[in-house]
Design a protein around this motif. Structure first.
Motif, mmCIF file in Angstrom:
data_model
loop_
_atom_site.group_PDB
_atom_site.id
_atom_site.type_symbol
_atom_site.label_atom_id
_atom_site.label_comp_id
_atom_site.label_asym_id
_atom_site.label_seq_id
_atom_site.Cartn_x
_atom_site.Cartn_y
_atom_site.Cartn_z
ATOM 1 N N ASN A 224 41.554 32.924 36.989
ATOM 2 C CA ASN A 224 42.873 32.779 36.393
ATOM 3 C C ASN A 224 43.932 33.103 37.448
ATOM 4 N N ASN A 225 44.573 32.079 37.987
ATOM 5 C CA ASN A 225 45.494 32.261 39.121
ATOM 6 C C ASN A 225 46.675 33.168 38.796
ATOM 7 N N ASP A 226 47.247 33.004 37.605
ATOM 8 C CA ASP A 226 48.380 33.855 37.228
ATOM 9 C C ASP A 226 47.973 35.324 37.248
ATOM 10 N N LEU A 227 46.791 35.598 36.745
ATOM 11 C CA LEU A 227 46.293 36.962 36.711
ATOM 12 C C LEU A 227 46.031 37.495 38.122
ATOM 13 N N VAL A 228 45.364 36.705 38.946
ATOM 14 C CA VAL A 228 45.059 37.133 40.316
ATOM 15 C C VAL A 228 46.335 37.445 41.094
ATOM 16 N N ASN A 229 47.330 36.593 40.954
ATOM 17 C CA ASN A 229 48.603 36.810 41.658
ATOM 18 C C ASN A 229 49.259 38.122 41.237
ATOM 19 N N LYS A 230 49.182 38.423 39.950
ATOM 20 C CA LYS A 230 49.765 39.670 39.456
ATOM 21 C C LYS A 230 48.980 40.888 39.942
ATOM 22 N N VAL A 231 47.671 40.800 39.890
ATOM 23 C CA VAL A 231 46.831 41.916 40.341
ATOM 24 C C VAL A 231 47.093 42.236 41.803
ATOM 25 N N ASN A 232 47.278 41.202 42.603
ATOM 26 C CA ASN A 232 47.527 41.409 44.037
ATOM 27 C C ASN A 232 48.844 42.119 44.313
ATOM 28 N N LEU A 233 49.753 42.081 43.363
ATOM 29 C CA LEU A 233 51.043 42.758 43.525
ATOM 30 C C LEU A 233 50.970 44.244 43.185
ATOM 31 N N HIS A 234 49.853 44.655 42.580
ATOM 32 C CA HIS A 234 49.746 46.037 42.109
ATOM 33 C C HIS A 234 48.451 46.671 42.612
ATOM 34 N N PRO A 235 48.437 47.178 43.828
ATOM 35 C CA PRO A 235 47.234 47.844 44.345
ATOM 36 C C PRO A 235 46.821 48.995 43.435
ATOM 37 N N THR A 236 45.524 49.128 43.233
ATOM 38 C CA THR A 236 45.014 50.193 42.370
ATOM 39 C C THR A 236 43.898 50.941 43.082
ATOM 40 N N LYS A 237 43.762 52.218 42.774
ATOM 41 C CA LYS A 237 42.730 53.051 43.368
ATOM 42 C C LYS A 237 41.379 52.863 42.674
ATOM 43 N N SER A 238 41.379 52.201 41.545
ATOM 44 C CA SER A 238 40.152 52.067 40.762
ATOM 45 C C SER A 238 39.179 51.089 41.416
ATOM 46 N N THR A 239 37.920 51.144 40.998
ATOM 47 C CA THR A 239 36.904 50.213 41.475
ATOM 48 C C THR A 239 37.033 48.897 40.714
ATOM 49 N N LYS A 240 37.132 47.794 41.448
ATOM 50 C CA LYS A 240 37.330 46.489 40.811
ATOM 51 C C LYS A 240 36.005 45.762 40.606
ATOM 52 N N TYR A 241 35.874 45.142 39.452
ATOM 53 C CA TYR A 241 34.810 44.184 39.175
ATOM 54 C C TYR A 241 35.472 42.838 38.907
ATOM 55 N N GLU A 242 34.955 41.800 39.543
ATOM 56 C CA GLU A 242 35.506 40.460 39.365
ATOM 57 C C GLU A 242 34.572 39.621 38.498
ATOM 58 N N VAL A 243 35.162 38.725 37.711
ATOM 59 C CA VAL A 243 34.389 37.811 36.862
ATOM 60 C C VAL A 243 34.815 36.386 37.180
ATOM 61 N N SER A 244 33.823 35.507 37.385
ATOM 62 C CA SER A 244 34.144 34.123 37.756
ATOM 63 C C SER A 244 33.060 33.163 37.264
ATOM 64 N N LEU A 245 33.516 32.018 36.777
ATOM 65 C CA LEU A 245 32.590 30.940 36.410
ATOM 66 C C LEU A 245 32.321 30.003 37.580
ATOM 67 N N SER A 246 33.069 30.172 38.678
ATOM 68 C CA SER A 246 32.991 29.160 39.735
ATOM 69 C C SER A 246 32.834 29.711 41.154
ATOM 70 N N ASN A 247 33.116 30.985 41.377
ATOM 71 C CA ASN A 247 33.064 31.531 42.736
ATOM 72 C C ASN A 247 31.646 31.924 43.147
ATOM 73 N N GLU A 248 31.492 32.235 44.448
ATOM 74 C CA GLU A 248 30.188 32.605 44.985
ATOM 75 C C GLU A 248 29.875 34.077 44.705
ATOM 76 N N ARG A 249 28.592 34.414 44.854
ATOM 77 C CA ARG A 249 28.153 35.787 44.613
ATOM 78 C C ARG A 249 28.784 36.767 45.601
ATOM 79 N N LYS A 250 28.997 37.976 45.106
ATOM 80 C CA LYS A 250 29.582 39.037 45.924
ATOM 81 C C LYS A 250 29.338 40.354 45.199
ATOM 82 N N ASP A 251 29.282 41.444 45.930
ATOM 83 C CA ASP A 251 29.128 42.754 45.298
ATOM 84 C C ASP A 251 30.245 42.970 44.276
ATOM 85 N N ASN A 252 29.889 43.590 43.144
ATOM 86 C CA ASN A 252 30.841 43.875 42.066
ATOM 87 C C ASN A 252 31.516 42.607 41.530
ATOM 88 N N ARG A 253 30.843 41.486 41.629
ATOM 89 C CA ARG A 253 31.355 40.236 41.057
ATOM 90 C C ARG A 253 30.283 39.611 40.172
#
Length: 451
Positions: A224-253
């Protein structure tokens, strides 16, 4: 926790803004510990003057005339209910005093909180998360936007409790606290009548993770591009998990490959037609649930069993039944064009679509383009937005019919839908102005179909 919350209210001049379910919950909690404290209740409903609670409490001040102006009258605790709109008010000097049950709960609760938001899918996803956890653990609660205010259960909670919170954007609007595990499923234009613009709406949604710390987790949809753009504007100290129907494998994704869900390189779920909730969008929701299972170290096989057993919620692609060889589906929860498109893609054999509802100046170009390239379909258009959409439908394979209300829409659908096909209510618009809420609209549709 309760001691700290009671202390918070001790010397406060309190205004409860909105006396619906949450406002009453706030009142009941405060009054239990402060029998004689003056509480001001401000609400547009003039019939509250006859409300038994208000009539029997001499220490309530009720305001119904110019009820929103009451926020300027010197309160240092303005307990705002989610449905109250303040976008046209200058809050510069009172912003710090605006709080909610949810914010106070997150401030003082010492157990584990899991917050779920998103323009679409939050009720289904949060219900499934609750089922999954409660199938494996005790002392689990499901509160928030689902219909149970947090203060209603606060006496039953302790440090070992796990609380699943469905969080609508109105609850997040003025928040400066975030849950321990925060989830944003998606973002699309919605509720623009409550916010200055779409950007303002998205910023409020992001409050669910903005205030997390390094011990917390944030799960979000990177498709979701709108969501990704917003998240990138707000750095967080928390551990991120990403969810995707189309991207490649990656740790915590979590990703989808050939109907299999992987977390990093580990297979965590195989979509083999055992799940009962339909559609790729629900598979996407399931991926968030699997992320929570991993974070909480739940038994993955038991989590999969819970997921596949889950039957879904009412008014969300709900099969009403087959009558006279026509199968009817109730998707009254659908209030935006993207959700309507998902419903059509999920059910495939739709011959008749019922659309239309409250006008909120939403952009329907995506849905119009989709329908103009759809093929053969009856499109029954209800006021107000249905009429606007109808004017732009140029596909000569569409049979566009304008009706005056849902009653006529169902009557027409029974006559024109092909035998063996599906008639779908997926309005792509809010119900307000015609019904109390989407539940009432869906229930009316089911009643009319079954007649």
């Amino acid at each position: 926790m309760i001691d700290k919350l009671v202390e918070y209210f001790k010397d406060k001049n309190i205004l409860i803004l909105g006396f619906g379910r949450e406002g009453r919950s706030s009142y009941n909690f405060i009054r239990k510990y402060y029998k004689d404290k003056l509480i001001t209740i401000s609400d547009m409903n003039k019939d509250l003057i006859n409300d038994e609670t208000i009539k029997n409490d001499p220490n309530i001040k009720l305001v119904t005339d110019n009820y929103l102006e009451e926020i300027y009258n010197g309160y240092d605790c303005i307990l705002k209910s989610p449905g109250i709109i303040l976008k046209d008010y200058d809050l510069t000097n009172i912003y710090e005093y605006i709080v909610s049950e949810m914010e106070l709960f997150l401030t003082y609760f010492e157990g584990l909180t899991i917050g779920i938001t998103g323009t679409k899918g939050k009720s289904t996803t949060s219900s499934l998360i609750y089922k999954m956890i409660s199938d494996q653990k005790e002392n689990v609660y499901f509160l928030g936007n689902i219909g149970i205010p947090v203060f209603d259960q606060i006496e039953n909670l302790n440090k070992e409790s796990i609380v699943v919170l469905e969080m609508g954007v109105h609850q997040l609007q003025y928040m400066d606290k975030s849950p321990n595990i925060s989830i944003i499923l998606n973002m699309f234009p919605e509720h623009l009548d409550h916010y200055k613009d779409y950007d303002d709406y998205m910023e409020c949604k992001c409050n669910i993770f903005k205030h997390q710390n390094e011990k917390d987790y944030f799960i979000y949809n990177i498709d979701n591009n709108d969501l990704v753009n917003k998240v990138n504007l707000h750095p967080t100290k928390s551990t991120k998990y990403e969810v995707s129907l189309s991207n490649e494998r990656k740790d915590n994704r979590l990703v989808l490959e050939d109907n299999k869900v992987y977390l990093g390189n580990n297979l965590v779920y195989e979509d083999n037609n055992e799940r009962k909730i339909l559609g790729k969008h629900n598979l996407n929701n399931i991926m968030f649930v699997l992320a929570v299972s991993n974070i909480l170290n739940l038994d993955n096989e038991k989590s999969i069993k819970s997921i596949n057993e889950f039957k879904g919620l009412e008014h969300r692609l709900e099969c009403v039944g087959t009558y006279n060889e026509i199968t009817y589906y109730n998707d009254s929860i659908c209030t935006i064009p993207e959700a309507c498109i998902l419903a059509l893609e999920t059910l495939k054999n739709v011959n008749t679509l019922l659309i239309g509802g409250m006008e909120r100046d939403i952009d329907y170009s995506k849905l119009i383009d989709y329908l103009n390239n759809y093929g053969e379909l009856n499109v029954i258009c209800m006021p107000d937005t249905g009429y606007r959409i109808a004017k732009s439908l140029t596909n000569n394979k569409l049979n566009v019919v304008e009706v005056k209300d849902l009653i006529e829409a169902v009557e027409v659908s029974k006559k024109i839908t092909k035998k063996g096909a599906i008639c779908l209510l997926s309005p792509a618009a809010a119900s307000y102005g015609f019904f109390k809420n989407f539940e009432e609209r869906g229930n009316k549709f089911k009643e009319l179909v079954k007649k």
